[in-house]
Design a protein around this motif. Structure first.
Motif, PDB file in Angstrom:
ATOM      1  N   GLU A   1      63.459  -6.201 -10.691  1.00 12.45           N
ATOM      2  CA  GLU A   1      62.877  -7.239 -10.940  1.00 12.45           C
ATOM      3  C   GLU A   1      61.238  -6.722 -10.313  1.00 12.45           C
ATOM      4  O   GLU A   1      61.522  -6.382  -8.893  1.00 12.45           O
ATOM      5  CB  GLU A   1      62.888  -8.519 -10.125  1.00 12.45           C
ATOM      6  CG  GLU A   1      61.437  -9.605 -10.234  1.00 12.45           C
ATOM      7  CD  GLU A   1      61.533 -10.803  -9.387  1.00 12.45           C
ATOM      8  OE1 GLU A   1      60.895 -11.564  -9.481  1.00 12.45           O
ATOM      9  OE2 GLU A   1      62.712 -11.554  -9.561  1.00 12.45           O
ATOM     10  N   VAL A   2      60.393  -6.512 -10.726  1.00  9.34           N
ATOM     11  CA  VAL A   2      59.403  -5.324 -10.391  1.00  9.34           C
ATOM     12  C   VAL A   2      57.571  -6.404  -9.917  1.00  9.34           C
ATOM     13  O   VAL A   2      57.434  -7.030 -11.505  1.00  9.34           O
ATOM     14  CB  VAL A   2      59.161  -4.004 -11.063  1.00  9.34           C
ATOM     15  CG1 VAL A   2      57.857  -3.032 -10.575  1.00  9.34           C
ATOM     16  CG2 VAL A   2      61.112  -2.821 -11.258  1.00  9.34           C
ATOM     17  N   LYS A   3      57.302  -5.966  -9.555  1.00  8.32           N
ATOM     18  CA  LYS A   3      55.457  -6.094  -9.288  1.00  8.32           C
ATOM     19  C   LYS A   3      54.435  -5.140  -8.511  1.00  8.32           C
ATOM     20  O   LYS A   3      55.349  -4.605  -7.914  1.00  8.32           O
ATOM     21  CB  LYS A   3      55.358  -7.402  -8.107  1.00  8.32           C
ATOM     22  CG  LYS A   3      55.862  -8.813  -8.471  1.00  8.32           C
ATOM     23  CD  LYS A   3      55.593  -9.515  -7.160  1.00  8.32           C
ATOM     24  CE  LYS A   3      56.133 -11.260  -7.438  1.00  8.32           C
ATOM     25  NZ  LYS A   3      55.368 -12.014  -6.723  1.00  8.32           N
ATOM     26  N   ILE A   4      53.141  -4.814  -9.663  1.00 13.81           N
ATOM     27  CA  ILE A   4      52.763  -4.031  -8.947  1.00 13.81           C
ATOM     28  C   ILE A   4      51.617  -4.741  -7.895  1.00 13.81           C
ATOM     29  O   ILE A   4      50.920  -6.130  -7.890  1.00 13.81           O
ATOM     30  CB  ILE A   4      51.680  -3.793 -10.694  1.00 13.81           C
ATOM     31  CG1 ILE A   4      52.617  -2.845 -11.307  1.00 13.81           C
ATOM     32  CG2 ILE A   4      50.724  -2.776  -9.866  1.00 13.81           C
ATOM     33  CD1 ILE A   4      51.736  -1.885 -12.095  1.00 13.81           C
ATOM     34  N   ALA A   5      51.676  -4.283  -6.927  1.00 16.09           N
ATOM     35  CA  ALA A   5      51.411  -4.293  -5.477  1.00 16.09           C
ATOM     36  C   ALA A   5      49.832  -3.840  -5.605  1.00 16.09           C
ATOM     37  O   ALA A   5      49.681  -2.818  -5.661  1.00 16.09           O
ATOM     38  CB  ALA A   5      52.525  -3.999  -4.521  1.00 16.09           C
ATOM     39  N   GLY A   6      48.744  -5.240  -4.682  1.00 17.77           N
ATOM     40  CA  GLY A   6      47.691  -3.972  -4.513  1.00 17.77           C
ATOM     41  C   GLY A   6      46.296  -4.010  -5.598  1.00 17.77           C
ATOM     42  O   GLY A   6      47.161  -4.933  -6.665  1.00 17.77           O
ATOM     43  N   GLY A   7      45.361  -3.749  -5.267  1.00 16.13           N
ATOM     44  CA  GLY A   7      44.362  -3.725  -6.521  1.00 16.13           C
ATOM     45  C   GLY A   7      44.289  -2.405  -7.923  1.00 16.13           C
ATOM     46  O   GLY A   7      45.347  -2.479  -8.368  1.00 16.13           O
TER      47      GLY A   7
ATOM     48  N   VAL B   1      56.501   2.699  -4.419  1.00 17.44           N
ATOM     49  CA  VAL B   1      58.229   2.245  -4.562  1.00 17.44           C
ATOM     50  C   VAL B   1      58.827   2.058  -3.486  1.00 17.44           C
ATOM     51  O   VAL B   1      59.335   2.693  -2.930  1.00 17.44           O
ATOM     52  CB  VAL B   1      58.124   2.274  -5.795  1.00 17.44           C
ATOM     53  CG1 VAL B   1      59.203   1.250  -6.177  1.00 17.44           C
ATOM     54  CG2 VAL B   1      57.774   3.493  -6.625  1.00 17.44           C
ATOM     55  N   PHE B   2      58.821   0.254  -3.686  1.00 21.73           N
ATOM     56  CA  PHE B   2      59.404   0.162  -1.997  1.00 21.73           C
ATOM     57  C   PHE B   2      60.483  -1.267  -1.957  1.00 21.73           C
ATOM     58  O   PHE B   2      59.605  -2.189  -3.400  1.00 21.73           O
ATOM     59  CB  PHE B   2      58.501  -0.181  -0.284  1.00 21.73           C
ATOM     60  CG  PHE B   2      57.724  -0.790  -0.146  1.00 21.73           C
ATOM     61  CD1 PHE B   2      57.212  -1.863  -0.151  1.00 21.73           C
ATOM     62  CD2 PHE B   2      56.180  -0.345  -1.377  1.00 21.73           C
ATOM     63  CE1 PHE B   2      56.606  -2.869  -0.256  1.00 21.73           C
ATOM     64  CE2 PHE B   2      55.045  -0.787  -1.567  1.00 21.73           C
ATOM     65  CZ  PHE B   2      55.384  -2.447  -0.593  1.00 21.73           C
ATOM     66  N   GLY B   3      60.997  -2.072  -0.927  1.00 17.75           N
ATOM     67  CA  GLY B   3      61.425  -3.503  -1.491  1.00 17.75           C
ATOM     68  C   GLY B   3      63.336  -3.250  -1.819  1.00 17.75           C
ATOM     69  O   GLY B   3      63.576  -4.149  -2.351  1.00 17.75           O
ATOM     70  N   PHE B   4      63.392  -1.052  -2.007  1.00 16.23           N
ATOM     71  CA  PHE B   4      65.054  -1.677  -2.287  1.00 16.23           C
ATOM     72  C   PHE B   4      66.001  -1.757  -1.420  1.00 16.23           C
ATOM     73  O   PHE B   4      65.845  -1.959  -0.397  1.00 16.23           O
ATOM     74  CB  PHE B   4      65.274   0.243  -2.909  1.00 16.23           C
ATOM     75  CG  PHE B   4      64.316   0.631  -3.782  1.00 16.23           C
ATOM     76  CD1 PHE B   4      64.980   0.132  -5.563  1.00 16.23           C
ATOM     77  CD2 PHE B   4      63.205   0.746  -3.667  1.00 16.23           C
ATOM     78  CE1 PHE B   4      63.997   0.202  -6.495  1.00 16.23           C
ATOM     79  CE2 PHE B   4      62.691   1.601  -4.998  1.00 16.23           C
ATOM     80  CZ  PHE B   4      63.026   1.424  -6.271  1.00 16.23           C
ATOM     81  N   ASP B   5      66.888  -2.646  -1.713  1.00 16.94           N
ATOM     82  CA  ASP B   5      67.945  -2.479  -0.984  1.00 16.94           C
ATOM     83  C   ASP B   5      69.581  -1.429  -1.326  1.00 16.94           C
ATOM     84  O   ASP B   5      70.523  -1.909  -1.636  1.00 16.94           O
ATOM     85  CB  ASP B   5      68.190  -3.752  -1.331  1.00 16.94           C
ATOM     86  CG  ASP B   5      69.426  -4.911   0.305  1.00 16.94           C
ATOM     87  OD1 ASP B   5      69.851  -4.104   0.742  1.00 16.94           O
ATOM     88  OD2 ASP B   5      70.292  -5.109  -0.330  1.00 16.94           O
TER      89      ASP B   5
ATOM     90  N   GLY C   1      64.245  -8.892  -2.824  1.00 14.90           N
ATOM     91  CA  GLY C   1      64.560  -8.588  -4.664  1.00 14.90           C
ATOM     92  C   GLY C   1      63.731  -8.542  -5.127  1.00 14.90           C
ATOM     93  O   GLY C   1      64.268  -8.188  -6.710  1.00 14.90           O
ATOM     94  N   ILE C   2      62.767  -8.269  -4.727  1.00 10.28           N
ATOM     95  CA  ILE C   2      61.322  -7.776  -5.584  1.00 10.28           C
ATOM     96  C   ILE C   2      61.196  -6.087  -5.331  1.00 10.28           C
ATOM     97  O   ILE C   2      60.524  -5.961  -4.184  1.00 10.28           O
ATOM     98  CB  ILE C   2      59.844  -8.780  -5.266  1.00 10.28           C
ATOM     99  CG1 ILE C   2      60.877 -10.139  -6.115  1.00 10.28           C
ATOM    100  CG2 ILE C   2      59.288  -8.301  -6.388  1.00 10.28           C
ATOM    101  CD1 ILE C   2      59.495 -10.873  -5.445  1.00 10.28           C
ATOM    102  N   ILE C   3      60.510  -5.711  -6.182  1.00  9.73           N
ATOM    103  CA  ILE C   3      60.485  -4.459  -6.104  1.00  9.73           C
ATOM    104  C   ILE C   3      58.849  -4.188  -6.064  1.00  9.73           C
ATOM    105  O   ILE C   3      58.336  -4.419  -7.190  1.00  9.73           O
ATOM    106  CB  ILE C   3      61.156  -2.961  -7.115  1.00  9.73           C
ATOM    107  CG1 ILE C   3      62.647  -3.590  -7.047  1.00  9.73           C
ATOM    108  CG2 ILE C   3      60.592  -1.776  -6.811  1.00  9.73           C
ATOM    109  CD1 ILE C   3      63.282  -3.658  -5.514  1.00  9.73           C
ATOM    110  N   ARG C   4      58.244  -3.692  -5.598  1.00 10.27           N
ATOM    111  CA  ARG C   4      56.692  -3.271  -5.400  1.00 10.27           C
ATOM    112  C   ARG C   4      56.328  -2.102  -6.063  1.00 10.27           C
ATOM    113  O   ARG C   4      56.561  -1.163  -4.467  1.00 10.27           O
ATOM    114  CB  ARG C   4      56.093  -4.127  -4.584  1.00 10.27           C
ATOM    115  CG  ARG C   4      56.119  -5.732  -4.090  1.00 10.27           C
ATOM    116  CD  ARG C   4      55.957  -6.333  -2.730  1.00 10.27           C
ATOM    117  NE  ARG C   4      55.624  -7.122  -2.783  1.00 10.27           N
ATOM    118  CZ  ARG C   4      56.555  -8.309  -2.856  1.00 10.27           C
ATOM    119  NH1 ARG C   4      58.409  -7.647  -2.100  1.00 10.27           N
ATOM    120  NH2 ARG C   4      57.245  -9.627  -2.739  1.00 10.27           N
ATOM    121  N   ILE C   5      55.224  -1.720  -6.796  1.00 10.35           N
ATOM    122  CA  ILE C   5      54.945  -0.632  -6.807  1.00 10.35           C
ATOM    123  C   ILE C   5      53.467  -0.523  -6.436  1.00 10.35           C
ATOM    124  O   ILE C   5      52.985  -1.554  -6.755  1.00 10.35           O
ATOM    125  CB  ILE C   5      54.856  -0.558  -7.675  1.00 10.35           C
ATOM    126  CG1 ILE C   5      56.682  -0.591  -8.577  1.00 10.35           C
ATOM    127  CG2 ILE C   5      54.205   1.333  -9.061  1.00 10.35           C
ATOM    128  CD1 ILE C   5      56.243  -0.166 -10.085  1.00 10.35           C
TER     129      ILE C   5
END
Length: 120
Positions: free
Chosen positions: A114-120, A62-66, A43-47
């Protein structure tokens, strides 16, 4: 060096870490797809911005899509047009050329994700 094991053979290619046989004739039933990382939709899309393994070139993943393949390709097309760059869809992950994390995040949040920026 008693704790060593064969990882790759020039004759057969990659070696399975469990059964020590070539991956093509593995006896422990471990497929190649299981050796690669899988991203489960929660449910959370990670960029994420990546450069590793791309000869120093920066890409936005960009991943985490259903979503099914056609909907994912349509979304990737919209993102590529928005960013004005190229990209692709591989293994349920959208890859956009260049660092466009903020642009992609704004677009997806407007779309209700719902989006999160992943990593550094």
């Amino acid at each position: 060096m008693k704790d060593t094991r064969l990882v790759y053979s020039t004759e057969t290619g990659p070696i399975c870490p469990k059964c020590q046989k070539p991956v093509s004739s593995c006896t422990c039933k471990k497929k190649r797809s299981e050796l690669q990382p899988q991203f489960k939709p929660d449910g959370i899309i990670r960029i994420r911005r990546e450069t590793k393994g791309r000869k120093g070139k920066t890409v936005t993943t960009v991943f985490g899509f259903d979503l099914d393949d056609q909907a994912l390709k349509a979304l990737a097309k919209d993102l590529k047009q928005l960013c004005g760059t190229g990209g692709s869809v591989k293994d349920g992950m959208i890859v956009i050329q260049g660092d466009h994390r903020d642009t992609v995040k704004g677009f997806l949040e407007e779309g209700g994700y719902e989006v999160k920026i992943a990593g550094g």
